[in-house]
Design a protein around this motif. Sequence first.
Motif, short mmCIF file in Angstrom:
data_model
loop_
_atom_site.label_atom_id
_atom_site.label_comp_id
_atom_site.label_asym_id
_atom_site.label_seq_id
_atom_site.Cartn_x
_atom_site.Cartn_y
_atom_site.Cartn_z
N GLU A 20 0.83 -1.20 0.00
CA GLU A 20 0.00 0.00 0.00
C GLU A 20 0.87 1.24 0.00
OE1 GLU A 20 -2.90 -0.16 3.09
OE2 GLU A 20 -3.85 -1.95 2.24
N THR A 21 0.42 2.21 -0.78
CA THR A 21 1.10 3.49 -0.85
C THR A 21 0.10 4.55 -1.26
OG1 THR A 21 3.08 4.63 -1.70
CG2 THR A 21 1.82 3.27 -3.28
N GLU A 22 0.51 5.79 -1.27
CA GLU A 22 -0.33 6.89 -1.74
C GLU A 22 0.43 7.65 -2.81
OE1 GLU A 22 -1.47 9.16 1.68
OE2 GLU A 22 -3.01 7.71 2.23
N VAL A 23 -0.26 7.90 -3.93
CA VAL A 23 0.36 8.57 -5.08
C VAL A 23 -0.63 9.59 -5.63
CG1 VAL A 23 1.29 8.22 -7.40
CG2 VAL A 23 1.68 6.49 -5.65
N ALA A 24 -0.12 10.75 -5.98
CA ALA A 24 -0.94 11.74 -6.69
C ALA A 24 -1.08 11.24 -8.13
CB ALA A 24 -0.27 13.11 -6.65
N ILE A 25 -2.27 10.74 -8.46
CA ILE A 25 -2.47 10.10 -9.76
C ILE A 25 -3.90 10.28 -10.23
CG2 ILE A 25 -3.01 7.83 -8.77
CD1 ILE A 25 -1.40 6.63 -11.15
N GLY A 26 -4.08 10.41 -11.52
CA GLY A 26 -5.43 10.43 -12.08
C GLY A 26 -5.63 11.49 -13.13
N LEU A 27 -6.63 11.25 -13.97
CA LEU A 27 -6.98 12.18 -15.05
C LEU A 27 -8.11 13.13 -14.67
CD1 LEU A 27 -6.89 9.68 -18.05
CD2 LEU A 27 -5.23 11.47 -17.54
#
Length: 125
Positions: A20-27
Amino acid sequence: MDPMSLFPGGYVCSRVLGMETEVAIGLHPWERHHERPNRLSVDAEMFVPEGAAGGGIVDYDGVRDLVRGWRGRPHVEVLETLAEELLAECFRDARVAAARVRITKTQIFPEARGAGIEVFRRRKA
């Protein structure tokens, strides 16, 4: 894809599941300007044909380190970018003949446990 069809003599699968991690991601605009990054669950499986030189033991620390390093990185548009990075790490060991990676956004939709991608790839000859 059933890996047994690729490895009639059998295989050893080294895996790391549920990282598990957190990433700034997405369209979506709300993903781009969200105060919190998306929470991700990451699985990686590395398939080594039975009888490979050195045995089937694969050191998966590199996979773990890569995923841990994603936290705090600049915004990424799509999960496929991360999947390609992860696959490249899986194939660093020359004995790995195939790899499967799954990346899931775990808190993207309230009515779903997650949304994401899976990529299975064989090593290029």
